[in-house]
Design a protein around this motif. Sequence first.
Motif, PDB file in Angstrom:
ATOM      1  N   PRO A 291     -25.543 -37.681 -86.021  1.00 43.63           N
ATOM      2  CA  PRO A 291     -25.363 -38.766 -86.984  1.00 43.63           C
ATOM      3  C   PRO A 291     -23.951 -39.347 -86.980  1.00 43.63           C
ATOM      4  N   LEU A 292     -22.941 -38.534 -86.681  1.00 44.46           N
ATOM      5  CA  LEU A 292     -21.576 -39.030 -86.741  1.00 44.46           C
ATOM      6  C   LEU A 292     -21.085 -39.567 -85.405  1.00 44.46           C
TER       7      LEU A 292
ATOM      8  N   SER B 187     -31.589 -44.549 -91.181  1.00 41.44           N
ATOM      9  CA  SER B 187     -30.474 -44.634 -90.247  1.00 41.44           C
ATOM     10  C   SER B 187     -29.170 -44.744 -91.025  1.00 41.44           C
ATOM     11  N   ALA B 188     -28.057 -44.869 -90.312  1.00 37.37           N
ATOM     12  CA  ALA B 188     -26.746 -44.826 -90.947  1.00 37.37           C
ATOM     13  C   ALA B 188     -26.447 -46.110 -91.712  1.00 37.37           C
ATOM     14  N   ARG B 189     -25.938 -45.959 -92.925  1.00 41.73           N
ATOM     15  CA  ARG B 189     -25.459 -47.106 -93.673  1.00 41.73           C
ATOM     16  C   ARG B 189     -24.088 -47.512 -93.124  1.00 41.73           C
TER      17      ARG B 189
ATOM     18  N   ALA C  65     -31.130 -49.727 -93.723  1.00 42.44           N
ATOM     19  CA  ALA C  65     -30.812 -48.402 -93.198  1.00 42.44           C
ATOM     20  C   ALA C  65     -31.521 -47.321 -94.005  1.00 42.44           C
TER      21      ALA C  65
ATOM     22  N   ASN D 179     -23.735 -35.521 -93.760  1.00 38.70           N
ATOM     23  CA  ASN D 179     -24.130 -36.462 -92.711  1.00 38.70           C
ATOM     24  C   ASN D 179     -24.326 -35.825 -91.347  1.00 38.70           C
TER      25      ASN D 179
ATOM     26  N   TYR E 247     -28.461 -38.643 -93.626  1.00 37.36           N
ATOM     27  CA  TYR E 247     -27.685 -39.629 -94.361  1.00 37.36           C
ATOM     28  C   TYR E 247     -28.160 -39.781 -95.802  1.00 37.36           C
TER      29      TYR E 247
ATOM     30  N   ASP F 244     -27.548 -52.061 -95.522  1.00 32.91           N
ATOM     31  CA  ASP F 244     -27.634 -50.713 -96.086  1.00 32.91           C
ATOM     32  C   ASP F 244     -29.035 -50.420 -96.614  1.00 32.91           C
TER      33      ASP F 244
ATOM     34  N   ASP G 116     -21.204 -45.079 -93.125  1.00 30.61           N
ATOM     35  CA  ASP G 116     -21.346 -43.911 -92.259  1.00 30.61           C
ATOM     36  C   ASP G 116     -21.034 -44.206 -90.800  1.00 30.61           C
ATOM     37  N   THR G 117     -20.804 -45.449 -90.466  1.00 34.97           N
ATOM     38  CA  THR G 117     -20.585 -45.810 -89.066  1.00 34.97           C
ATOM     39  C   THR G 117     -19.129 -46.139 -88.772  1.00 34.97           C
TER      40      THR G 117
END
Length: 499
Positions: free
Chosen positions: A426-427, A55-57, A50, A159, A163, A47, A60-61
């Motif tokens: 992002p999602l 980028s995504a933590r 990220a 998001n 992020y 994290d 968030d993924t």
Amino acid sequence: MMRAFFLVGFVALFSPLHAQTSSPSASPARSATALQAAPSLEQRVADLEAYINNSARGADTGSPMTSNVAGPGPGHNAWMMTCAALVLFMTLPGLALFYGGLVRAKNVLSILAQCLGIAGLVTILWWVAGYSLVFSHGSPFIGGLKFAFLDGVGVRPNNDYSYWVSQNVFAMYQLMFAIITPALIIGAVAERMKFAAVLVFVGVWMFAVYFPIAHMVWGIDGWMNGVWNPAAKITAIDFAGGTVVHMTSGWSALVLCILLGHRIGFRKEIMAPHSMVLCMVGTGLLWVGWYGFNAGSALAPDGIAANAFMSTTLATAVASFTWAMLEYALRGKPSVLGFCSGAVAGLVVITPACGYVAPSGAVIIGVAAGIVPFFACTKLKSWLGYDDALDTFGIHAVGGTLGAFLTGLLATAAVNPNLSSTIAGPLNPATQNGLARIVGHTLWIEQSKAIVVTIILAVVGSAIIGAIVRGAIGLRIPPEIERQGLDINQHGEEGYITS
């Protein structure tokens, strides 16, 4: 070994501090999740990486694990608040002084009042529905009302767009774009339009032109958002507002100045700028503020922002020099107005491309920005006979259109991985956005489609709105007031007291 030691120590210090400063409303949910699945040391380090890499933590993924850095990033928020202030700086006082210096002394306050009035009006509209219509999910052409009255727009990131930036900071940053766009229009209609008509036109124009185009280009499900919407019908790119800001305002300005007609004494009297000093100061403020406009559009202080900063500097300086040297060659004297006009033209043309082009591409854009708008302002206006008082059409419409097209020719994935990666949003990091197949090949065709759509909406929308306002309250001030000046008659003040 030292790297691992550093990361472990930093995470141990960073996480408790962040837990104390996170949004209180998020704490109970996060604590409940933590009872189910606490993040491991590796996830906490991931994290942190990220955050540094924008980028995504893990949370968030789709990971079931909670995150100890679940809120906004302090560095990203600081960057975006600074950039938001810089973009507001472009309008107040940058554009106000730039335009104010170019009009006659009797009308200088009218420009300042119009800039201030637009800033207040657009802020109210942005709060009521504007932000939601642009940046919430909806149709491909306009967003919904999920965030009306900025309901739910708090410290947690949205998001869909970032992020690590608080949504309230993101909303305020985008507000500054919404403020300056209609303010650009007043340059074409300076010295002859009613203050009330300006406000009514802008109020309707925001809903009919700006909000739809901004959603189509930048909205997560927008019709022309080629980077983040894999279902976009027009796979176009616009880093910081070539279509959204400059083309919409510039083409609308042309329509409105034609509806208004010529100023009294146009081509019969000298209508020279009353203060090139103010114009030069305004130009400098615009140039400085534009770094927030362009580099800030990366939404992170990262490598893409750094490239936008560099390309903005190169294109602007080259365009300013090119414009003035053209004057030197053709007229024998390089004017301060030429340097200023060239700088603004360079800023306009590089705007859609700044996050996508390499240094050499920025220089090419700078040369083109110094040449094409120069001839639009000095020759095209003379040939067609319209009274674009401060060359809004010649610089913003022509320049914005040129920039959008050149972006399609010069954009390269070497400076922006979003043009070649499979990340479409992002999602949903596994969906292709389609740009990798067309960048360097047929992207210019997609850019041309976006140009056509923007021109049609801006021209038709502005013509209808202008006609309605003219019929309802009138667009133009009476001739006697125009001769005396707008300052004393529309605002009860004078810019300069000489006795």
